[in-house]
Design a protein around this motif. Structure first.
Motif, PDB file in Angstrom:
ATOM      1  N   ALA A 135      -9.716  18.613 -20.484  1.00 23.36           N
ATOM      2  CA  ALA A 135     -10.085  18.936 -19.099  1.00 23.36           C
ATOM      3  C   ALA A 135     -11.041  17.887 -18.540  1.00 23.36           C
ATOM      4  CB  ALA A 135     -10.709  20.325 -19.027  1.00 23.36           C
ATOM      5  N   ASP A 136     -11.981  17.430 -19.368  1.00 28.16           N
ATOM      6  CA  ASP A 136     -12.931  16.391 -18.930  1.00 28.16           C
ATOM      7  C   ASP A 136     -12.213  15.080 -18.625  1.00 28.16           C
ATOM      8  OD1 ASP A 136     -15.012  18.141 -19.170  1.00 28.16           O
ATOM      9  OD2 ASP A 136     -15.665  17.422 -21.140  1.00 28.16           O
ATOM     10  N   MET A 137     -11.259  14.723 -19.506  1.00 23.65           N
ATOM     11  CA  MET A 137     -10.502  13.480 -19.292  1.00 23.65           C
ATOM     12  C   MET A 137      -9.643  13.570 -18.029  1.00 23.65           C
ATOM     13  SD  MET A 137      -9.391  12.035 -23.049  1.00 23.65           S
ATOM     14  CE  MET A 137      -8.685  13.521 -23.750  1.00 23.65           C
ATOM     15  N   VAL A 138      -9.011  14.743 -17.821  1.00 20.38           N
ATOM     16  CA  VAL A 138      -8.191  14.948 -16.626  1.00 20.38           C
ATOM     17  C   VAL A 138      -9.054  14.866 -15.369  1.00 20.38           C
ATOM     18  CG1 VAL A 138      -6.840  16.665 -15.336  1.00 20.38           C
ATOM     19  CG2 VAL A 138      -6.373  16.283 -17.757  1.00 20.38           C
ATOM     20  N   GLY A 139     -10.262  15.435 -15.436  1.00 19.45           N
ATOM     21  CA  GLY A 139     -11.192  15.383 -14.301  1.00 19.45           C
ATOM     22  C   GLY A 139     -11.553  13.954 -13.937  1.00 19.45           C
ATOM     23  N   THR A 140     -11.829  13.141 -14.963  1.00 16.66           N
ATOM     24  CA  THR A 140     -12.166  11.723 -14.725  1.00 16.66           C
ATOM     25  C   THR A 140     -10.971  10.982 -14.123  1.00 16.66           C
ATOM     26  OG1 THR A 140     -13.684  11.764 -16.598  1.00 16.66           O
ATOM     27  CG2 THR A 140     -12.991   9.600 -15.821  1.00 16.66           C
ATOM     28  N   ALA A 141      -9.776  11.262 -14.665  1.00 18.42           N
ATOM     29  CA  ALA A 141      -8.563  10.612 -14.155  1.00 18.42           C
ATOM     30  C   ALA A 141      -8.288  11.021 -12.705  1.00 18.42           C
ATOM     31  CB  ALA A 141      -7.371  10.967 -15.040  1.00 18.42           C
ATOM     32  N   ARG A 142      -8.532  12.289 -12.374  1.00 12.15           N
ATOM     33  CA  ARG A 142      -8.327  12.755 -10.993  1.00 12.15           C
ATOM     34  C   ARG A 142      -9.282  12.064 -10.025  1.00 12.15           C
ATOM     35  NH1 ARG A 142      -8.478  19.175 -11.105  1.00 12.15           N
ATOM     36  NH2 ARG A 142      -8.508  18.942  -8.849  1.00 12.15           N
ATOM     37  N   SER A 184       0.833  -1.201   0.000  1.00 12.51           N
ATOM     38  CA  SER A 184       0.000   0.000   0.000  1.00 12.51           C
ATOM     39  C   SER A 184       0.867   1.250   0.000  1.00 12.51           C
ATOM     40  CB  SER A 184      -0.929   0.028   1.223  1.00 12.51           C
ATOM     41  OG  SER A 184      -1.760  -1.094   1.227  1.00 12.51           O
ATOM     42  N   HIS A 185       1.909   1.221   0.846  1.00 14.62           N
ATOM     43  CA  HIS A 185       2.801   2.369   0.944  1.00 14.62           C
ATOM     44  C   HIS A 185       3.559   2.592  -0.367  1.00 14.62           C
ATOM     45  CE1 HIS A 185       5.211   5.348   3.033  1.00 14.62           C
ATOM     46  NE2 HIS A 185       6.282   4.802   2.490  1.00 14.62           N
ATOM     47  N   GLU A 186       4.059   1.499  -0.954  1.00 14.39           N
ATOM     48  CA  GLU A 186       4.842   1.614  -2.191  1.00 14.39           C
ATOM     49  C   GLU A 186       3.982   2.073  -3.376  1.00 14.39           C
ATOM     50  OE1 GLU A 186       8.149   1.400  -2.592  1.00 14.39           O
ATOM     51  OE2 GLU A 186       8.224   1.201  -0.421  1.00 14.39           O
ATOM     52  N   ILE A 187       2.723   1.647  -3.403  1.00 14.18           N
ATOM     53  CA  ILE A 187       1.830   2.061  -4.506  1.00 14.18           C
ATOM     54  C   ILE A 187       1.367   3.500  -4.294  1.00 14.18           C
ATOM     55  CG2 ILE A 187      -0.381   1.604  -5.666  1.00 14.18           C
ATOM     56  CD1 ILE A 187      -0.037  -1.351  -4.820  1.00 14.18           C
ATOM     57  N   ARG A 188       1.206   3.881  -3.026  1.00 16.08           N
ATOM     58  CA  ARG A 188       0.669   5.207  -2.709  1.00 16.08           C
ATOM     59  C   ARG A 188       1.598   6.329  -3.179  1.00 16.08           C
ATOM     60  NH1 ARG A 188      -0.823   9.269   0.382  1.00 16.08           N
ATOM     61  NH2 ARG A 188      -2.961   9.322   1.182  1.00 16.08           N
ATOM     62  N   THR A 189       2.913   6.137  -3.043  1.00 11.52           N
ATOM     63  CA  THR A 189       3.875   7.188  -3.387  1.00 11.52           C
ATOM     64  C   THR A 189       3.790   7.580  -4.869  1.00 11.52           C
ATOM     65  OG1 THR A 189       5.313   6.420  -1.609  1.00 11.52           O
ATOM     66  CG2 THR A 189       6.302   7.863  -3.257  1.00 11.52           C
ATOM     67  N   PHE A 197      -1.514  11.930  -9.160  1.00 13.57           N
ATOM     68  CA  PHE A 197      -2.580  12.857  -8.773  1.00 13.57           C
ATOM     69  C   PHE A 197      -2.094  14.310  -8.861  1.00 13.57           C
ATOM     70  CE2 PHE A 197      -5.316  15.159  -5.768  1.00 13.57           C
ATOM     71  CZ  PHE A 197      -6.565  14.758  -6.221  1.00 13.57           C
ATOM     72  N   GLY A 198      -0.875  14.548  -8.354  1.00 13.10           N
ATOM     73  CA  GLY A 198      -0.313  15.901  -8.387  1.00 13.10           C
ATOM     74  C   GLY A 198      -0.120  16.417  -9.811  1.00 13.10           C
ATOM     75  N   LEU A 199       0.381  15.544 -10.708  1.00 14.72           N
ATOM     76  CA  LEU A 199       0.585  15.940 -12.108  1.00 14.72           C
ATOM     77  C   LEU A 199      -0.747  16.216 -12.810  1.00 14.72           C
ATOM     78  CD1 LEU A 199       3.485  13.509 -13.016  1.00 14.72           C
ATOM     79  CD2 LEU A 199       3.596  15.997 -13.033  1.00 14.72           C
ATOM     80  N   LEU A 200      -1.773  15.441 -12.485  1.00 11.88           N
ATOM     81  CA  LEU A 200      -3.099  15.682 -13.061  1.00 11.88           C
ATOM     82  C   LEU A 200      -3.637  17.046 -12.635  1.00 11.88           C
ATOM     83  CD1 LEU A 200      -4.662  12.135 -12.588  1.00 11.88           C
ATOM     84  CD2 LEU A 200      -4.248  13.257 -14.788  1.00 11.88           C
ATOM     85  N   GLU A 201      -3.366  17.422 -11.386  1.00  9.59           N
ATOM     86  CA  GLU A 201      -3.785  18.745 -10.909  1.00  9.59           C
ATOM     87  C   GLU A 201      -3.036  19.847 -11.661  1.00  9.59           C
ATOM     88  OE1 GLU A 201      -3.352  18.656  -6.581  1.00  9.59           O
ATOM     89  OE2 GLU A 201      -5.551  18.546  -6.472  1.00  9.59           O
ATOM     90  N   LEU A 202      -1.753  19.624 -11.918  1.00  9.79           N
ATOM     91  CA  LEU A 202      -0.963  20.620 -12.663  1.00  9.79           C
ATOM     92  C   LEU A 202      -1.458  20.748 -14.100  1.00  9.79           C
ATOM     93  CD1 LEU A 202       2.655  19.833 -11.388  1.00  9.79           C
ATOM     94  CD2 LEU A 202       1.293  21.873 -10.895  1.00  9.79           C
ATOM     95  N   SER A 251     -10.590   9.113 -10.412  1.00 10.64           N
ATOM     96  CA  SER A 251     -10.130   7.729 -10.272  1.00 10.64           C
ATOM     97  C   SER A 251      -8.907   7.645  -9.365  1.00 10.64           C
ATOM     98  CB  SER A 251      -9.784   7.141 -11.646  1.00 10.64           C
ATOM     99  OG  SER A 251     -10.931   7.123 -12.467  1.00 10.64           O
ATOM    100  N   ALA A 252      -7.959   8.587  -9.539  1.00 13.25           N
ATOM    101  CA  ALA A 252      -6.748   8.603  -8.710  1.00 13.25           C
ATOM    102  C   ALA A 252      -7.103   8.859  -7.246  1.00 13.25           C
ATOM    103  CB  ALA A 252      -5.776   9.670  -9.210  1.00 13.25           C
ATOM    104  N   SER A 253      -8.043   9.776  -7.014  1.00 13.67           N
ATOM    105  CA  SER A 253      -8.475  10.083  -5.654  1.00 13.67           C
ATOM    106  C   SER A 253      -9.130   8.860  -5.008  1.00 13.67           C
ATOM    107  CB  SER A 253      -9.459  11.258  -5.679  1.00 13.67           C
ATOM    108  OG  SER A 253      -9.939  11.536  -4.395  1.00 13.67           O
ATOM    109  N   GLY A 254      -9.964   8.154  -5.772  1.00 13.97           N
ATOM    110  CA  GLY A 254     -10.616   6.940  -5.273  1.00 13.97           C
ATOM    111  C   GLY A 254      -9.610   5.863  -4.926  1.00 13.97           C
ATOM    112  N   LEU A 255      -8.577   5.722  -5.777  1.00 15.42           N
ATOM    113  CA  LEU A 255      -7.541   4.719  -5.527  1.00 15.42           C
ATOM    114  C   LEU A 255      -6.726   5.061  -4.280  1.00 15.42           C
ATOM    115  CD1 LEU A 255      -6.171   2.145  -6.414  1.00 15.42           C
ATOM    116  CD2 LEU A 255      -4.834   3.446  -8.060  1.00 15.42           C
ATOM    117  N   LEU A 256      -6.437   6.354  -4.086  1.00 16.80           N
ATOM    118  CA  LEU A 256      -5.707   6.778  -2.886  1.00 16.80           C
ATOM    119  C   LEU A 256      -6.510   6.478  -1.620  1.00 16.80           C
ATOM    120  CD1 LEU A 256      -4.137  10.162  -4.065  1.00 16.80           C
ATOM    121  CD2 LEU A 256      -2.881   8.165  -3.268  1.00 16.80           C
TER     122      LEU A 256
END
Length: 227
Positions: free
Chosen positions: A35-42, A8-13, A19-24, A44-49
């Motif tokens: 923008a829509d695709m980035v929103g969907t990816a964010r 979990s720790h190794e995948i989280r990093t 997630f940070g790059l998607l925000e940038l 998903s990334a948030s859910g995985l975190l």
């Protein structure tokens, strides 16, 4: 437990980097399609975190490595801040987010604010997931029923009431077990690992409290915990 915690720790990093790059990317004023695709990816990334956090917490508790902080917690500020943070997760305009904090509840209690907020967020987030009409209400009072108050200390009862789909008695009995949900269709329709409530139970018990639920199918549920 060690394997789960390490993975979990190794995948989280790297996931935090994604997630940070998607925000940038979102701040670079991309076209609407990107923008829509980035929103969907964010999302998903948030859910995985969130899932990784759950697995990490569960592994720590399973290995008896979870330690609670002991700070002064401004309970009203924490409760209303949590409700404000959850407002973005509302199922729609037909769901009201409410609070009812009794005057007898002290302004400050001793405990772990991070873990207390985690429990409330989890219970209210679940309630919002299963409520499409009506309200989700956080009730805090001193009318404890399942714990004995220690000398000179006041017990606090928290309730998360919703007007959602409700559950059967059999489903309620399964809920606090790891990787368990009300039924198999719940996981398919609403997602989730089924770890959230078992983590809440372990955290409440670490705080020396009790947690439970009562529910009526089609009428809603009330999750409660006392500390």
């Amino acid at each position: 437990s060690n394997f789960l915690a390490t993975m979990s720790h190794e995948i989280r990093t790297p996931m935090q980097s994604v997630f940070g790059l998607l925000e940038l990317i979102a701040e670079e004023k991309p076209t609407q399609r990107i923008a829509d695709m980035v929103g969907t990816a964010r999302e998903s990334a948030s859910g995985l975190l969130e899932i990784l956090d759950d697995i990490l917490d569960f592994a720590k508790m399973d290995a008896d490595q979870m330690e609670l902080d002991d700070f002064e917690v401004p309970i009203r500020l924490l409760a209303r801040g949590t409700i404000e943070a959850l407002a973005v997760k509302k199922g729609g305009p037909n769901v009201a987010l409410l609070d009812d904090i009794n005057d007898q509840v002290p302004f400050v209690i001793k405990g772990d604010p991070k873990r207390l907020r985690q429990i409330i967020m989890n219970l209210m987030g679940n309630a919002l997931k299963f409520t499409s009409d009506g309200h989700v209400k956080l009730v805090i009072n001193t009318y404890t029923q399942h714990i004995k108050e220690k000398d000179g200390q006041i017990g606090i009862r928290f309730e998360v009431q919703d007007t959602g789909i409700g559950m059967s008695k059999e489903a309620c009995e399964r809920l606090f077990k790891p990787f368990s949900q009300a039924d198999s269709s719940t996981s398919r329709k609403f997602g989730g690992t089924g770890l959230g409530l078992s983590i809440c139970k372990k955290l409440v018990e670490l705080m020396g409290g009790k947690i439970g639920v009562f529910s009526t199918e089609g009428e809603g549920s009330t999750f409660w915990f006392e500390i």
